[in-house]
Design an enzyme around this catalytic site. Structure first.
Site, PDB file in Angstrom:
ATOM      1  N   GLY A 188     -46.105 -27.209 -58.671  1.00  0.00           N
ATOM      2  CA  GLY A 188     -47.048 -27.803 -57.267  1.00  0.00           C
ATOM      3  C   GLY A 188     -46.342 -27.483 -55.734  1.00  0.00           C
ATOM      4  N   ASP A 192     -44.526 -31.677 -54.267  1.00  0.00           N
ATOM      5  CA  ASP A 192     -45.885 -31.703 -53.616  1.00  0.00           C
ATOM      6  C   ASP A 192     -46.285 -32.973 -53.423  1.00  0.00           C
ATOM      7  OD1 ASP A 192     -46.215 -32.281 -56.325  1.00  0.00           O
ATOM      8  OD2 ASP A 192     -47.543 -30.709 -56.800  1.00  0.00           O
ATOM      9  N   ASP A 223     -46.973 -39.610 -56.859  1.00  0.00           N
ATOM     10  CA  ASP A 223     -47.843 -40.280 -57.202  1.00  0.00           C
ATOM     11  C   ASP A 223     -47.556 -41.735 -57.784  1.00  0.00           C
ATOM     12  OD1 ASP A 223     -50.258 -41.490 -58.188  1.00  0.00           O
ATOM     13  OD2 ASP A 223     -50.967 -39.688 -59.075  1.00  0.00           O
ATOM     14  N   LYS A 256     -48.691 -41.053 -52.150  1.00  0.00           N
ATOM     15  CA  LYS A 256     -49.688 -42.093 -52.356  1.00  0.00           C
ATOM     16  C   LYS A 256     -49.149 -43.563 -52.462  1.00  0.00           C
ATOM     17  CE  LYS A 256     -52.863 -38.953 -55.147  1.00  0.00           C
ATOM     18  NZ  LYS A 256     -53.261 -38.749 -56.584  1.00  0.00           N
ATOM     19  N   PHE A 315     -57.757 -38.158 -56.234  1.00  0.00           N
ATOM     20  CA  PHE A 315     -57.429 -36.976 -56.912  1.00  0.00           C
ATOM     21  C   PHE A 315     -57.597 -35.601 -55.746  1.00  0.00           C
ATOM     22  CE2 PHE A 315     -57.252 -33.379 -59.463  1.00  0.00           C
ATOM     23  CZ  PHE A 315     -56.027 -33.356 -60.215  1.00  0.00           C
TER      24      PHE A 315
END
Ligand code: IMP
Ligand code: MG
Length: 191
Positions: free
Chosen positions: A62, A117, A120, A148, A169
């Site tokens: 990513g 990247d 989460d 996030k 997402f």
């Protein structure tokens, strides 16, 4: 001339939405905004790591586009080596197992900057840090394109972050949906 401009406009408006496999995504972070924030973070790293020759460790797959753009803006001597997190299902009790693979560089005594990247739940990054610490680096810093905050399940140190985003997402600029959608200049959110 007029026709040319008209067709460019039409092309751009079409690119406000993309289809990746069975899902639609709408543009949420344009390339110019990403570039601005990548430059800001690169300047912070340049300032903080002057005379320390850090070793950047981008996490594949990513982070490949982010790392390529970031590294070209960093203005100090540095090295780059890529790692990958392999994840597979363990037993029901252990859940998902994450393993750091490809650590080819000796990181002992080095100032390491992990390039991700997106953070989460934070579980991948927590595991990455735990693994790297066993190799006795001088320091570990975390640099993530996106975070996030509402999705975080574990506490991880985040030293550099380009943008905080809602718990949606996204794809693009290296991030994928089921392997596809990485090759865009902008970032898109699931509609
Ligand atoms: P975490 O362990 O939950 O922090 O997950 C981090 C990894 O999940 C990232 O490195 C991405 O590969 C993937 N990921 C998390 N959120 C997204 C997303 O919105 N789009 C694409 N990949 C994501
Ligand atoms: Mg990743």
């Amino acid at each position: 001339m007029h026709r040319q401009r008209l067709s460019n406009d039409l092309f751009e408006s079409k690119m406000n939405k993309i289809q990746v496999k069975d899902k639609s995504f709408a543009i949420s972070i344009p390339a110019a905004k990403i570039h601005e924030q990548v430059c800001r973070v690169a300047a912070e790293i340049t300032r903080d790591f002057k005379d320390r020759e850090p070793l950047f460790l981008p996490v594949l797959n990513g982070a490949f586009i982010f790392a390529a753009d970031l590294l070209r803006e960093v203005q100090i001597p540095c090295e780059v080596s890529f790692v990958k997190l392999a994840s597979y299902q363990g037993t029901q009790t252990t859940g998902e197992i994450r393993e750091v693979i490809g650590l080819a560089h000796d990181i002992t005594g080095r100032d390491v900057i992990i390039v991700e990247d997106i953070i989460d739940s934070g579980l991948s990054m927590a595991h990455m840090i735990e693994t790297l610490e066993k190799h006795n680096p001088a320091s570990i810093s975390v640099c993530s394109l996106l975070v996030k905050p509402d999705a975080l399940r574990v506490k991880v140190p985040i030293h550099y972050c380009c943008l905080e985003i809602p718990n949606d997402f996204i794809v693009g600029y290296g991030l994928d949906y089921d392997g596809f959608g990485r090759n865009t200049k902008d970032i898109y959110t699931l509609c």
